[in-house]
Write a protein that holds these residues in place. Structure first.
Motif, PDB file in Angstrom:
ATOM      1  N   ARG A  53     -18.293  63.819 128.019  1.00 34.68           N
ATOM      2  CA  ARG A  53     -16.996  64.409 128.360  1.00 34.68           C
ATOM      3  C   ARG A  53     -16.141  64.688 127.141  1.00 34.68           C
ATOM      4  O   ARG A  53     -14.941  64.847 127.244  1.00 34.68           O
ATOM      5  CB  ARG A  53     -16.236  63.497 129.324  1.00 34.68           C
ATOM      6  CG  ARG A  53     -16.962  63.221 130.600  1.00 34.68           C
ATOM      7  CD  ARG A  53     -17.181  64.496 131.410  1.00 34.68           C
ATOM      8  NE  ARG A  53     -18.080  64.214 132.504  1.00 34.68           N
ATOM      9  CZ  ARG A  53     -19.286  64.740 132.644  1.00 34.68           C
ATOM     10  NH1 ARG A  53     -19.757  65.584 131.757  1.00 34.68           N
ATOM     11  NH2 ARG A  53     -20.043  64.446 133.661  1.00 34.68           N
ATOM     12  N   GLN A  79      -8.784  76.650 130.057  1.00 35.76           N
ATOM     13  CA  GLN A  79      -7.790  75.594 129.953  1.00 35.76           C
ATOM     14  C   GLN A  79      -7.159  75.412 131.324  1.00 35.76           C
ATOM     15  O   GLN A  79      -6.924  76.384 132.046  1.00 35.76           O
ATOM     16  CB  GLN A  79      -6.719  75.949 128.937  1.00 35.76           C
ATOM     17  CG  GLN A  79      -7.223  75.834 127.511  1.00 35.76           C
ATOM     18  CD  GLN A  79      -6.170  76.296 126.539  1.00 35.76           C
ATOM     19  OE1 GLN A  79      -5.984  77.493 126.366  1.00 35.76           O
ATOM     20  NE2 GLN A  79      -5.498  75.349 125.899  1.00 35.76           N
ATOM     21  N   VAL A 117     -11.872  63.622 132.984  1.00 37.60           N
ATOM     22  CA  VAL A 117     -10.816  63.393 131.992  1.00 37.60           C
ATOM     23  C   VAL A 117     -10.645  61.890 131.774  1.00 37.60           C
ATOM     24  O   VAL A 117     -10.538  61.429 130.630  1.00 37.60           O
ATOM     25  CB  VAL A 117      -9.491  64.065 132.414  1.00 37.60           C
ATOM     26  CG1 VAL A 117      -8.333  63.608 131.537  1.00 37.60           C
ATOM     27  CG2 VAL A 117      -9.639  65.582 132.373  1.00 37.60           C
ATOM     28  N   ILE A 134      -1.963  64.351 126.273  1.00 33.88           N
ATOM     29  CA  ILE A 134      -2.723  64.764 127.444  1.00 33.88           C
ATOM     30  C   ILE A 134      -1.816  65.571 128.377  1.00 33.88           C
ATOM     31  O   ILE A 134      -0.931  65.023 129.031  1.00 33.88           O
ATOM     32  CB  ILE A 134      -3.351  63.555 128.160  1.00 33.88           C
ATOM     33  CG1 ILE A 134      -4.334  62.900 127.205  1.00 33.88           C
ATOM     34  CG2 ILE A 134      -4.044  63.993 129.453  1.00 33.88           C
ATOM     35  CD1 ILE A 134      -4.987  61.666 127.704  1.00 33.88           C
ATOM     36  N   ASN A 138      -4.475  70.935 127.322  1.00 31.79           N
ATOM     37  CA  ASN A 138      -5.446  70.267 126.464  1.00 31.79           C
ATOM     38  C   ASN A 138      -6.664  69.773 127.246  1.00 31.79           C
ATOM     39  O   ASN A 138      -7.401  68.908 126.777  1.00 31.79           O
ATOM     40  CB  ASN A 138      -4.795  69.104 125.714  1.00 31.79           C
ATOM     41  CG  ASN A 138      -3.889  69.602 124.608  1.00 31.79           C
ATOM     42  OD1 ASN A 138      -4.095  70.685 124.082  1.00 31.79           O
ATOM     43  ND2 ASN A 138      -2.890  68.821 124.260  1.00 31.79           N
ATOM     44  N   ILE A 139      -6.842  70.321 128.425  1.00 33.02           N
ATOM     45  CA  ILE A 139      -8.016  70.012 129.244  1.00 33.02           C
ATOM     46  C   ILE A 139      -8.771  71.308 129.483  1.00 33.02           C
ATOM     47  O   ILE A 139      -8.216  72.279 129.991  1.00 33.02           O
ATOM     48  CB  ILE A 139      -7.606  69.379 130.597  1.00 33.02           C
ATOM     49  CG1 ILE A 139      -6.882  68.051 130.346  1.00 33.02           C
ATOM     50  CG2 ILE A 139      -8.838  69.196 131.500  1.00 33.02           C
ATOM     51  CD1 ILE A 139      -6.240  67.464 131.593  1.00 33.02           C
ATOM     52  N   PHE A 141     -11.827  72.995 131.529  1.00 34.94           N
ATOM     53  CA  PHE A 141     -12.554  72.641 132.743  1.00 34.94           C
ATOM     54  C   PHE A 141     -13.318  73.830 133.298  1.00 34.94           C
ATOM     55  O   PHE A 141     -13.088  74.975 132.928  1.00 34.94           O
ATOM     56  CB  PHE A 141     -11.595  72.067 133.784  1.00 34.94           C
ATOM     57  CG  PHE A 141     -10.870  73.111 134.603  1.00 34.94           C
ATOM     58  CD1 PHE A 141     -11.120  73.223 135.952  1.00 34.94           C
ATOM     59  CD2 PHE A 141      -9.951  73.956 134.025  1.00 34.94           C
ATOM     60  CE1 PHE A 141     -10.456  74.169 136.722  1.00 34.94           C
ATOM     61  CE2 PHE A 141      -9.285  74.919 134.772  1.00 34.94           C
ATOM     62  CZ  PHE A 141      -9.541  75.023 136.129  1.00 34.94           C
ATOM     63  N   ALA A 148     -15.080  68.700 132.915  1.00 30.59           N
ATOM     64  CA  ALA A 148     -13.852  68.782 132.126  1.00 30.59           C
ATOM     65  C   ALA A 148     -14.002  67.974 130.847  1.00 30.59           C
ATOM     66  O   ALA A 148     -14.784  67.017 130.788  1.00 30.59           O
ATOM     67  CB  ALA A 148     -12.661  68.253 132.932  1.00 30.59           C
ATOM     68  N   THR A 149     -13.256  68.375 129.835  1.00 28.12           N
ATOM     69  CA  THR A 149     -13.212  67.660 128.570  1.00 28.12           C
ATOM     70  C   THR A 149     -11.814  67.791 127.978  1.00 28.12           C
ATOM     71  O   THR A 149     -11.035  68.641 128.399  1.00 28.12           O
ATOM     72  CB  THR A 149     -14.275  68.211 127.585  1.00 28.12           C
ATOM     73  OG1 THR A 149     -14.358  67.350 126.447  1.00 28.12           O
ATOM     74  CG2 THR A 149     -13.938  69.610 127.123  1.00 28.12           C
ATOM     75  N   LEU A 150     -11.519  66.938 127.018  1.00 30.24           N
ATOM     76  CA  LEU A 150     -10.226  66.994 126.337  1.00 30.24           C
ATOM     77  C   LEU A 150     -10.320  67.857 125.089  1.00 30.24           C
ATOM     78  O   LEU A 150     -11.342  67.874 124.410  1.00 30.24           O
ATOM     79  CB  LEU A 150      -9.778  65.586 125.938  1.00 30.24           C
ATOM     80  CG  LEU A 150      -9.413  64.664 127.087  1.00 30.24           C
ATOM     81  CD1 LEU A 150      -9.139  63.259 126.564  1.00 30.24           C
ATOM     82  CD2 LEU A 150      -8.200  65.185 127.832  1.00 30.24           C
TER      83      LEU A 150
END
Length: 161
Positions: A53, A79, A117, A134, A138-139, A141, A148-150
């Motif tokens: 992730r 995003q 997340v 966060i 900043n996600i 998906f 999803a990732t940061l």
């Protein structure tokens, strides 16, 4: 441009014709939460952790501008939201229209995005990294799968173990 990879096994990191995502830092003074080198440093630290992730930093370009080279997340990703706005109580601004799709998110996809997340945050915390920023923008998906990732480690910092 000079590319320095973040792995000791450079040949395993970048493959010919590999799609990548590149974040170019045109103006270091325009960044409000840390320096580009700080962001790249934290990204390199967490990229040492192979976590499903977290988007892995593959390398860094130093000229003509500093740039971070990340794994490409693939088609269908977007995003989750817009950059923060002071017009919102939470500063978070997001609408599903950001993804240029007309369908709405299912409860199942929302649950998967939240779980992914949370997994990324837990992975960062396991390596003493706090993200610090966060927000939906900043996600990254995928609305079809819930993957999803940061993103954006500019406000991230390391804490002592």
């Amino acid at each position: 441009a000079i590319l320095r990879t973040t792995s000791q096994n450079d040949s395993a990191v970048l493959r010919k014709s590999q799609e990548v995502a590149v974040k170019i830092y045109h103006n270091a003074s325009a960044i409000s939460d840390g320096t580009p080198l700080d962001e790249v440093g934290v990204a390199a630290h967490i990229s040492a952790v192979v976590h499903p992730r977290m988007q892995r930093l593959l390398g860094v370009v130093f000229a003509p501008h500093l740039a971070a080279v990340y794994e490409f997340a693939g088609p269908g990703t977007a995003q989750l939201g817009h950059p923060p706005s002071l017009d919102s109580v939470t500063r978070a601004t997001y609408t599903y229209e950001n993804t240029n799709r007309t369908a709405s998110l299912t409860l199942h996809v929302v649950g998967r995005v939240a779980a992914n997340v949370a997994s990324a945050i837990a992975g960062m915390h396991a390596y003493n990294v706090i993200h610090g920023d966060i927000y939906p923008h900043n996600i990254l998906f995928n609305a079809s799968t819930g993957w999803a990732t940061l993103l954006d480690f500019g406000a991230s910092f390391l804490v002592p173990p």
